[in-house]
Design an enzyme around this catalytic site. Structure first.
Site, PDB file in Angstrom:
ATOM      1  N   THR A 194      -7.422  -1.020   8.662  1.00  0.00           N
ATOM      2  CA  THR A 194      -7.301   0.425   8.455  1.00  0.00           C
ATOM      3  C   THR A 194      -8.146   1.130   9.520  1.00  0.00           C
ATOM      4  O   THR A 194      -9.254   0.681   9.827  1.00  0.00           O
ATOM      5  CB  THR A 194      -7.800   0.810   7.048  1.00  0.00           C
TER       6      THR A 194
ATOM      7  N   HIS B 228     -13.749 -36.251 -25.337  1.00  0.00           N
ATOM      8  CA  HIS B 228     -13.438 -37.637 -24.980  1.00  0.00           C
ATOM      9  C   HIS B 228     -14.397 -38.219 -23.944  1.00  0.00           C
ATOM     10  O   HIS B 228     -14.837 -39.357 -24.063  1.00  0.00           O
ATOM     11  CB  HIS B 228     -12.003 -37.719 -24.466  1.00  0.00           C
TER      12      HIS B 228
ATOM     13  N   GLN C  58      -1.651   8.947   7.130  1.00  0.00           N
ATOM     14  CA  GLN C  58      -1.979  10.019   6.179  1.00  0.00           C
ATOM     15  C   GLN C  58      -2.931  11.023   6.811  1.00  0.00           C
ATOM     16  O   GLN C  58      -3.738  10.672   7.684  1.00  0.00           O
ATOM     17  CB  GLN C  58      -2.655   9.447   4.934  1.00  0.00           C
TER      18      GLN C  58
ATOM     19  N   GLY D 152      -8.358  -6.153   1.873  1.00  0.00           N
ATOM     20  CA  GLY D 152      -9.153  -6.315   3.082  1.00  0.00           C
ATOM     21  C   GLY D 152      -8.596  -7.265   4.107  1.00  0.00           C
ATOM     22  O   GLY D 152      -9.261  -7.590   5.084  1.00  0.00           O
TER      23      GLY D 152
ATOM     24  N   GLN E  42      -5.858   4.992  -2.495  1.00  0.00           N
ATOM     25  CA  GLN E  42      -5.251   3.669  -2.697  1.00  0.00           C
ATOM     26  C   GLN E  42      -5.447   3.238  -4.142  1.00  0.00           C
ATOM     27  O   GLN E  42      -6.435   3.599  -4.786  1.00  0.00           O
ATOM     28  CB  GLN E  42      -5.890   2.624  -1.773  1.00  0.00           C
TER      29      GLN E  42
ATOM     30  N   ARG F 123      -4.557  -0.498  -6.406  1.00  0.00           N
ATOM     31  CA  ARG F 123      -3.925  -1.816  -6.470  1.00  0.00           C
ATOM     32  C   ARG F 123      -4.319  -2.486  -7.786  1.00  0.00           C
ATOM     33  O   ARG F 123      -5.339  -2.153  -8.386  1.00  0.00           O
ATOM     34  CB  ARG F 123      -4.370  -2.702  -5.293  1.00  0.00           C
TER      35      ARG F 123
ATOM     36  N   LYS G 240       0.830  -1.206   0.000  1.00  0.00           N
ATOM     37  CA  LYS G 240       0.000   0.000   0.000  1.00  0.00           C
ATOM     38  C   LYS G 240       0.869   1.262   0.000  1.00  0.00           C
ATOM     39  O   LYS G 240       0.628   2.193  -0.762  1.00  0.00           O
ATOM     40  CB  LYS G 240      -0.933  -0.027   1.207  1.00  0.00           C
TER      41      LYS G 240
ATOM     42  N   ARG H 236      -3.063   3.093   8.392  1.00  0.00           N
ATOM     43  CA  ARG H 236      -3.401   2.003   7.472  1.00  0.00           C
ATOM     44  C   ARG H 236      -2.293   0.973   7.389  1.00  0.00           C
ATOM     45  O   ARG H 236      -1.118   1.306   7.247  1.00  0.00           O
ATOM     46  CB  ARG H 236      -3.674   2.586   6.073  1.00  0.00           C
TER      47      ARG H 236
ATOM     48  N   GLU I 276      -9.275   3.398  -4.810  1.00  0.00           N
ATOM     49  CA  GLU I 276     -10.155   4.015  -3.821  1.00  0.00           C
ATOM     50  C   GLU I 276      -9.978   5.538  -3.906  1.00  0.00           C
ATOM     51  O   GLU I 276      -8.846   6.030  -3.893  1.00  0.00           O
ATOM     52  CB  GLU I 276      -9.826   3.503  -2.420  1.00  0.00           C
TER      53      GLU I 276
END
Length: 876
Positions: A136, A834, A183, A132, A318, A320, A23, A117, A306
């Site tokens: 956070t 088959h 943050q 998840g 965020q 990812r 992160k 976080r 996010e």
């Protein structure tokens, strides 16, 4: 010491995962993208975490215990992970570390509240997002509270969900470390998630925005249904506005709480109906997606982002990589046009991922170009779809084999702008090797083809013995051409197509003339020259040798070691048993589950795979069962032929209809068994190739180039050739390939995939089945009721007479199980794959292509398989 434990976000980027976690690294990278706003903050590095862990040696013992736990043992996992968390949270943060954190806070200014976080090193990775899994905390107020929540973030590395996720993904707990991101808190009007690719369909050109009022935690936590927007080419193309919701808001003293959103919507503007007032305007949605595309371009992959909206300004908290998307094949030519790909695995009844050597070997020996994605192979059918002359033939052949693929292709064709129509340059013909010229129903043709194949394989076995080093690879490239020459022999294709076309003709015409559904299913029973059905019956003969020997049976029940055949000779009757198994392996030992992947262990290499099936045959059958079963099928087919011809002659123009039908029955009986032989020939050759390559791998191990022989499986054929030539290997590349292969198991390969990344799902579109029934493709007639045995690994089969096998797919190696079951249900398959062919050979009612059958049907449930009509009922 400050530099060691605290780094500003502006000091890091996505290359520093080991220092600040996934992160933190991504936030640092985001902060460097022009036009992207990221709330200011800093990272408490993994060095700080390691220091804290060193303060509690007792954690080591608990980690040892944790690594030994079964991930399904939820109670033990929960208890042990809670103990570790309590220990970490109880460790006092050293003074110098606490001072470094508070100094960093002071440098951020007079901000009152912060987000704290977790940022683990195994988080937001290319192959596993860990979304998840760690904690956070929002709206944390004051230095003391921040230090406390930093400790909680460290401890959250060992939440039950996090340790379970790591165990299931094969990640060692000790290799993962925790950083913490602190943050400045933003208090948005709205927040949510932006997917730069559609997370449901995988379409890379469609972005999805989920939006909610407040901090967005209600959305992430699943407390609310968000407003949803879809954007394509800079335009909102769809939106769904949620009804009454709740939002998560910050409290002045710290922490958060839930509130109803009615007042917020009213403050925004006086409205008529809540559903008419979305969280974001279309202009805001498009602007957000533009920011997302910029982020996606920076990281090089579709992103899960996010975001927060503050005073009409988007801030990114965020981003990812979306790890659940199925990769898109990359055209070798670099062509950027639209493409449509069809899965090879669904045709070959093997949808598991393949290792790189297996992929490249199949590509080198295939009759058409194939493209790799997600460890699977696909064929590009765009040009055939674009040409009206070949499109109909393609859809017809594919539709007969797998209606879901046909429906998916038609769905793509309905989008007029995706597949352009090209002018025809000549006759189209069917796609599967070209039109087959008529061929007489002469069994001598099959005999000749089998002899040709055997002679070619014998020459391969003889000539490859003297080849080593680079010369082996030059030889193999020539052998691949012979491999394709045998497969592409016009007579070979004619024989295969003759049996298939006669089957289709009989089903169509006898359905039209007599009202019979799938009449060919009975007419093909015990067809001659079917090497796959013979393989299943031959294992019944092996059981006949073993059954009278109680010491051998008892010994086999406890077998675990692959060298058990050497031990058999020491037992009463053991020599005969060993000889019978060895003879079987001489004939069929090159087969295995997933045999199109040359890297899969063959029965000859892992004979214990056959032991459960042999023991089932010993228990469930009487001596001579193989011969009786074949003869019963032959007589049933003969009786069906007489019945059909008699009924046809009673119709208008009956003699002509009967004569045509007799010719087609003869053609089916002559050629449908041979349908299985080319695959057998391929697998025989593959085993010869594999043995030679493993001998070469052993030389590399002896020379210290490779640590293990099986490492060659993670190299392509050409890469392995280069390693043999240079005696040098890229260890990092092999490790990356191993990690990627592991991640591919979590992906579900689509039947049809577009170059936009969209996985197009077909449907049967039927209304003639009972409510609640599972719809599939009827491939072998009859109705049977029995106990469902959901089996994903053939080696774990434990079947009783009357059981119905339910599994994902069945390639030829599953055929020995077919003799002991009453019916078959698979998630993958078609009329001529088959499993379907052998089910008809053995007279087993079978339905294939049943989506999610192994999830919807529980092991042990009673089910009813309608093999004639193509559906499965789950019984009370």
């Amino acid at each position: 010491m400050t530099e060691q434990y605290v780094w500003g976000l502006h000091e890091v980027d996505e290359t520093q995962v080991a220092v600040v976690g996934g992160k933190g690294a991504h936030l640092g990278g985001l902060s460097r993208i022009e036009g992207i706003r990221v709330p200011a903050g800093f990272c408490v590095t993994t060095d700080a975490f390691r220091r804290i862990m060193a303060e509690a040696p007792s954690i080591d013992d608990r980690l040892d215990q944790l690594s030994r736990l079964n991930p399904d043992d939820r109670e033990a996992m929960r208890t042990l992970s809670a103990e570790i968390r309590r220990t970490i949270e109880g460790i006092a943060i050293p003074d110098d570390l606490a001072a470094a954190i508070t100094r960093a806070l002071a440098q951020l200014g007079k901000q009152a509240a912060y987000a704290v976080r977790s940022s683990a090193t195994a988080e937001d990775l290319p192959t596993a997002s860990f979304a998840g899994q760690q904690d956070t905390y929002l709206n944390v107020v004051g230095p003391a509270a921040i230090l406390q929540h930093v400790s909680r973030c460290w401890a959250s590395l060992f939440t039950e969900r996090a340790v379970t996720y790591r165990r299931r993904n094969g990640i060692d707990h000790r290799t993962v470390h925790m950083a913490v991101v602190v943050q400045q808190m933003v208090f948005p009007h709205a927040a949510g998630i932006l997917f730069t690719a559609d997370p449901v369909t995988g379409n890379r050109k469609v972005a999805t925005v989920d939006a909610d009022f407040g901090l967005g935690e209600a959305l992430v936590s699943g407390l609310v249904n968000p407003d949803v927007f879809k954007v394509r080419h800079g335009e909102v193309v769809a939106k769904a506005i949620a009804a009454e919701q709740r939002a998560v808001q910050a409290l002045p003293a710290g922490g958060t709480h839930e509130v109803a959103i009615d007042s917020q919507r009213q403050e925004r503007q006086e409205r008529q109906e809540r559903q008419e007032q979305p969280v974001l305007t279309d202009e805001q949605v498009v602007r957000l997606v533009q920011l997302g595309r910029r982020i996606e371009a920076h990281f090089g992959h579709p992103q899960d982002i996010e975001w927060c909206l503050v005073d009409d300004d988007f801030q990114i908290v965020q981003s990812r990589r979306i790890t659940t998307l199925f990769p898109v094949p990359v055209p070798e030519t670099g062509d950027q046009g639209n493409h449509v790909y069809v899965s090879v695995g669904h045709q070959q009844m093997m949808t598991d991922p393949m290792k790189p050597l297996g992929l490249s070997m199949w590509q080198l020996t295939a009759m058409v170009p194939m493209h790799e994605a997600g460890g699977r192979l696909f064929v590009d059918v765009t040009r055939r779809l674009a040409s009206p002359a070949s499109r109909a033939g393609l859809l017809d052949v594919i539709g007969r084999g797998d209606p879901l693929v046909r429906d998916a292709l038609e769905t793509v064709l309905d989008r007029d702008d995706f597949v352009p129509s090209l002018p025809d340059t000549g006759p189209g013909g069917p796609p599967a090797g070209g039109a087959s010229a008529p061929v007489e129903a002469d069994p001598a043709i099959v005999t000749e083809l089998i002899e040709r194949s055997q002679v070619s394989i014998a020459a391969l076995e003889r000539d490859i013995r003297t080849k080593t080093g680079p010369a082996l690879f030059d030889f193999l490239l020539e052998a691949f051409e012979e491999h394709k020459r045998v497969l592409g022999d016009p007579l070979n294709i004619q024989a295969i197509m003759a049996g298939m076309e006669a089957t289709w003709w009989l089903n169509d015409k006898l359905g039209e003339w007599l009202g019979e559904k799938n009449a060919a299913d009975t007419l093909t029973l015990s067809a001659p020259d079917n090497v796959t059905s013979e393989m299943g019956l031959a294992l019944l003969d092996v059981a006949d040798v073993i059954r009278p020997q109680p010491e051998v049976v008892a010994f086999l029940r406890g077998v675990e070691d692959e060298g058990f055949l050497d031990e058999l000779a020491k037992l009463a009757g053991g020599s005969e048993a060993r000889d019978a198994i060895e003879a079987y392996l001489d004939r069929y030992g090159m087969r295995c589950v997933g045999e199109i992947d040359i890297t899969r262990p063959r029965w000859r290499e892992r004979p214990t795979t056959l032991v459960p099936v042999i023991l089932d045959n010993v228990r469930n059958f009487e001596p001579g069962a193989a011969e009786r079963r074949f003869e019963q099928g032959r007589q049933k087919a003969q009786k069906k032929e007489q019945d059909v011809l008699s009924r046809l002659r009673a119709l208008p123009d009956g003699d002509q209809k009967a004569d045509e039908t007799k010719r087609m029955i003869d053609q089916v009986r002559a050629f449908i068994g041979y349908r299985e032989y080319p695959k057998y020939g391929i697998v025989c050759r593959y085993f010869v190739y594999k043995q030679a390559l493993l001998e070469e791998a052993e030389r590399l191990v002896q020379a210290g180039v490779l640590p293990e022989k099986e490492d060659i499986f993670y190299l392509t054929f050409q890469e392995l050739h280069d390693v043999v030539r240079s005696n040098q290997v890229d260890d990092q590349l092999i490790q990356q390939r191993k990690d990627a292969f592991r991640s591919y198991h979590a992906l579900t390969p689509p039947r049809v995939l577009t170059s936009d990344g969209e996985a197009v799902t077909g449907a049967y579109r039927r209304d003639d089945v009972p409510a609640g029934a599972l719809i599939g493709l009827p491939v072998s007639a009859g109705t049977i009721e029995g106990r469902a045995r959901v089996i994903l690994d053939m080696a774990e089969a434990d079947l009783e007479a009357g059981d119905i096998l339910v599994t994902t797919f069945t390639d030829p190696s599953w055929s020995p199980l077919f003799v002991g079951i009453a019916g078959l249900v698979t998630e993958v398959g078609g009329l001529m794959t088959h499993g379907a062919v052998i089910a008809r050979e053995y007279g087993l009612p079978a339905v294939v292509g049943v989506e999610q059958a192994t999830r919807l049907i529980r092991d042990g449930q009673r089910i009813r398989v309608h093999g004639t009509d193509g559906y499965v009922e789950i019984l009370p």
